[in-house]
Design a protein around this motif. Structure first.
Motif, mmCIF file in Angstrom:
data_model
loop_
_atom_site.group_PDB
_atom_site.id
_atom_site.type_symbol
_atom_site.label_atom_id
_atom_site.label_comp_id
_atom_site.label_asym_id
_atom_site.label_seq_id
_atom_site.Cartn_x
_atom_site.Cartn_y
_atom_site.Cartn_z
ATOM 1 N N THR A 44 0.844 -1.187 0.000
ATOM 2 C CA THR A 44 0.000 0.000 0.000
ATOM 3 C C THR A 44 0.885 1.244 0.000
ATOM 4 O OG1 THR A 44 -1.916 1.013 1.112
ATOM 5 C CG2 THR A 44 -0.195 0.071 2.533
ATOM 6 N N GLY A 45 0.314 2.396 0.321
ATOM 7 C CA GLY A 45 1.124 3.615 0.366
ATOM 8 C C GLY A 45 0.282 4.869 0.410
ATOM 9 N N VAL A 46 0.940 5.995 0.150
ATOM 10 C CA VAL A 46 0.278 7.289 0.164
ATOM 11 C C VAL A 46 0.843 8.143 -0.966
ATOM 12 C CG1 VAL A 46 1.924 8.185 1.868
ATOM 13 C CG2 VAL A 46 -0.285 9.316 1.586
ATOM 14 N N THR A 47 -0.009 8.902 -1.594
ATOM 15 C CA THR A 47 0.373 9.855 -2.639
ATOM 16 C C THR A 47 -0.133 11.228 -2.236
ATOM 17 O OG1 THR A 47 0.325 8.192 -4.397
ATOM 18 C CG2 THR A 47 0.042 10.498 -5.056
ATOM 19 N N LYS A 73 -14.870 7.062 1.487
ATOM 20 C CA LYS A 73 -14.612 7.613 2.820
ATOM 21 C C LYS A 73 -13.712 8.834 2.762
ATOM 22 C CE LYS A 73 -16.206 3.386 3.567
ATOM 23 N NZ LYS A 73 -16.586 2.508 2.419
ATOM 24 N N SER A 74 -13.847 9.644 1.770
ATOM 25 C CA SER A 74 -13.013 10.839 1.625
ATOM 26 C C SER A 74 -13.322 11.859 2.711
ATOM 27 C CB SER A 74 -13.238 11.478 0.253
ATOM 28 O OG SER A 74 -12.944 10.561 -0.775
ATOM 29 N N THR A 93 -4.793 7.512 -0.222
ATOM 30 C CA THR A 93 -4.273 6.351 0.486
ATOM 31 C C THR A 93 -5.307 5.231 0.425
ATOM 32 O OG1 THR A 93 -3.197 5.649 2.541
ATOM 33 C CG2 THR A 93 -5.136 7.075 2.753
ATOM 34 N N ASN A 94 -5.195 4.242 1.331
ATOM 35 C CA ASN A 94 -6.205 3.182 1.369
ATOM 36 C C ASN A 94 -7.305 3.523 2.380
ATOM 37 O OD1 ASN A 94 -5.853 1.778 4.060
ATOM 38 N ND2 ASN A 94 -3.773 1.528 3.281
ATOM 39 N N THR A 95 -8.397 2.798 2.309
ATOM 40 C CA THR A 95 -9.609 3.134 3.062
ATOM 41 C C THR A 95 -9.377 3.250 4.566
ATOM 42 O OG1 THR A 95 -10.887 1.952 1.384
ATOM 43 C CG2 THR A 95 -12.008 2.441 3.454
ATOM 44 N N LEU A 96 -8.675 2.301 5.161
ATOM 45 C CA LEU A 96 -8.525 2.292 6.615
ATOM 46 C C LEU A 96 -7.398 3.178 7.114
ATOM 47 C CD1 LEU A 96 -9.257 -1.421 7.606
ATOM 48 C CD2 LEU A 96 -10.814 0.505 7.329
ATOM 49 N N ASN A 97 -6.696 3.842 6.204
ATOM 50 C CA ASN A 97 -5.636 4.759 6.614
ATOM 51 C C ASN A 97 -6.022 6.229 6.483
ATOM 52 O OD1 ASN A 97 -2.938 2.615 6.037
ATOM 53 N ND2 ASN A 97 -3.007 4.033 7.761
ATOM 54 N N VAL A 98 -7.292 6.502 6.156
ATOM 55 C CA VAL A 98 -7.716 7.885 5.961
ATOM 56 C C VAL A 98 -7.494 8.718 7.222
ATOM 57 C CG1 VAL A 98 -9.724 9.378 5.583
ATOM 58 C CG2 VAL A 98 -9.348 7.389 4.114
ATOM 59 N N GLY A 99 -7.842 8.177 8.380
ATOM 60 C CA GLY A 99 -7.713 8.930 9.616
ATOM 61 C C GLY A 99 -6.279 9.304 9.943
ATOM 62 N N ILE A 100 -5.375 8.348 9.775
ATOM 63 C CA ILE A 100 -3.961 8.598 10.060
ATOM 64 C C ILE A 100 -3.404 9.645 9.100
ATOM 65 C CG2 ILE A 100 -1.657 7.550 10.063
ATOM 66 C CD1 ILE A 100 -3.041 4.927 10.973
ATOM 67 N N VAL A 101 -3.764 9.550 7.839
ATOM 68 C CA VAL A 101 -3.276 10.512 6.852
ATOM 69 C C VAL A 101 -3.876 11.888 7.111
ATOM 70 C CG1 VAL A 101 -3.200 11.074 4.395
ATOM 71 C CG2 VAL A 101 -2.820 8.716 5.136
ATOM 72 N N TRP A 102 -5.150 11.942 7.475
ATOM 73 C CA TRP A 102 -5.781 13.221 7.846
ATOM 74 C C TRP A 102 -5.005 13.878 8.972
ATOM 75 C CZ3 TRP A 102 -7.557 15.904 11.932
ATOM 76 C CH2 TRP A 102 -8.468 16.943 11.725
ATOM 77 N N GLY A 128 -8.384 11.362 0.044
ATOM 78 C CA GLY A 128 -9.190 10.430 -0.722
ATOM 79 C C GLY A 128 -8.660 9.026 -0.553
ATOM 80 N N GLU A 129 -9.484 8.041 -0.908
ATOM 81 C CA GLU A 129 -9.067 6.665 -0.662
ATOM 82 C C GLU A 129 -9.653 5.701 -1.680
ATOM 83 O OE1 GLU A 129 -11.385 4.164 0.335
ATOM 84 O OE2 GLU A 129 -13.043 5.598 0.216
ATOM 85 N N CYS A 130 -8.985 4.565 -1.803
ATOM 86 C CA CYS A 130 -9.513 3.395 -2.491
ATOM 87 C C CYS A 130 -9.234 2.178 -1.615
ATOM 88 C CB CYS A 130 -8.867 3.193 -3.863
ATOM 89 S SG CYS A 130 -9.380 4.372 -5.131
ATOM 90 N N ASN A 131 -10.072 1.172 -1.711
ATOM 91 C CA ASN A 131 -9.901 -0.032 -0.904
ATOM 92 C C ASN A 131 -8.985 -1.008 -1.632
ATOM 93 O OD1 ASN A 131 -10.385 -2.670 0.358
ATOM 94 N ND2 ASN A 131 -12.008 -1.615 1.466
#
Length: 362
Positions: A44-47, A73-74, A93-102, A128-131
């Motif tokens: 996975t990762g973050v952009t 879940k944006s 990022t991925n769906t379950l990492n939205v909070g951490i990235v926020w 934004g996210e994708c699963n």
């Protein structure tokens, strides 16, 4: 070795000329950075998309958001819709990492404001996210603050596409998806402007895939027997995040009209926007910056006449279409959690392109 993009295979997705890099970073000031995590249990990762230099919280960007299908879940879209401004970088990022990235984006902006001596008491991070759970053990929530800050630090005008950053674990039309980008140059009143698009592709049923105007999905399904543990997608689900940047002087309302046309580009690849797929579009312009505090003074804006907007519509559609194909062809084949293989579009192109005449479905 530099990855081949869709144009390197002789496939042209439109009539409008591209920018120098044919990426979202052709819009002056825009930068993109990735942090990719490829470990035993995490893929996975973050952009991060930086809209420009300087503190965007203090000097905001005119922006717009549009939810074509709301399976997602944006964060931050409500305030963009209400105020028409962007005040942080955009992260994917991925769906379950939205909070951490926020939380990481909030900390980044707080530090920037502290350096500038300005208090920031309310911040609207846009994530934004994708699963990516078919390839990535998403429950690990592997993306941490240090990965977000690394992506910001690595952001530049040239960046990788394919299975990198937020696209490391995504799937598109049952093949390997990822991050892709493209740009278009349009002329207005004797001056050139750029429209750039970046996508995180994770959608589409294999049978629906269209390439170069022809039905490629059925041909790909016929090739399945010759591929080891090849996985396909029976349903149109999974989501696509679309980020559009421009230097065109437009209002938030006009920008929303433009970003909605990226759905045309999505549809040209064969998707019909299935129930389980979230199509979210976010756009900003580097023109018409808005200071955080106007101190009661009137602001002056430039905007294009409404009857000149068609060129931007077409550019948005073409760039989104090409960005999706770049995300697929630049991605490398990747094994899923269950041992199945999600193949790169590049592995099918030689055979698909053998039949330039007639329908690919034959």
């Amino acid at each position: 070795m530099e990855k081949k993009r869709i144009r390197d295979y002789g496939i042209d997705t439109g009539r409008i000329k591209t920018g120098k890099r044919n990426k979202i970073t052709d819009v002056p000031g825009v930068k993109v950075g990735h942090c990719t995590i490829k470990e035993k249990d995490s893929h996975t990762g973050v952009t991060v998309i930086l809209p420009g230099s300087g503190n965007c919280f203090l000097n905001k960007y005119t922006a717009a958001a549009y939810v074509h299908n709301g399976f997602g879940k944006s964060t931050g879209l409500i305030q963009i819709e209400e105020l028409g401004t962007l005040e942080t970088p955009v992260a994917l990022t991925n769906t379950l990492n939205v909070g951490i990235v926020w939380d990481s984006l909030a900390e980044y902006v707080l530090k920037e404001c502290e350096k500038d001596g300005i208090p920031a008491l309310s911040i609207n991070p846009v994530v934004g996210e994708c699963n990516d759970s078919r390839i990535n053990h998403i429950q690990n929530r592997a993306v941490k603050k240090e990965h977000v800050f690394a992506a910001i630090e690595l952001a530049g005008e040239d960046f990788d596409e394919g299975d990198v950053g937020a696209g490391a674990g995504t799937i598109c039309y049952g093949l390997k998806g990822g991050i892709g980008s493209a740009s278009r140059i349009i002329a207005l009143d004797g001056k050139e402007y750029t429209i750039g698009v970046l996508v995180q592709s994770n959608f589409g049923a294999t049978a629906d895939f269209v390439l170069d105007g022809r039905a490629a999905g059925p041909r790909i399904l016929k090739m399945k027997e010759g591929k080891e543990k090849m996985e396909t997608a029976e349903e149109d689900k999974g989501s696509i995040m679309t980020i559009l940047a421009t230097d065109l002087p437009v209002t938030s309302r006009q920008l929303k009209r433009i970003i909605r046309r990226t759905a045309v580009g999505i549809a040209r690849t064969g998707a019909y926007t299935g129930h389980g797929s979230g199509e979210v579009m976010i756009g900003f312009t580097t023109a018409n910056r808005i200071p955080a505090s106007g101190h009661g003074k009137l602001l002056s804006f430039s905007m294009i006449p409404e009857d000149s907007i068609n060129a931007a519509f077409q550019a948005a559609a073409e760039a989104a279409h090409e960005a999706i194909l770049n995300s697929m062809v630049c991605a490398e084949s990747t094994r899923g959690i269950g041992g199945e293989m999600y193949y790169s579009l590049s592995e099918f192109l030689p055979e698909l392109l053998e039949r330039q005449e007639g329908s690919l479905s034959g």
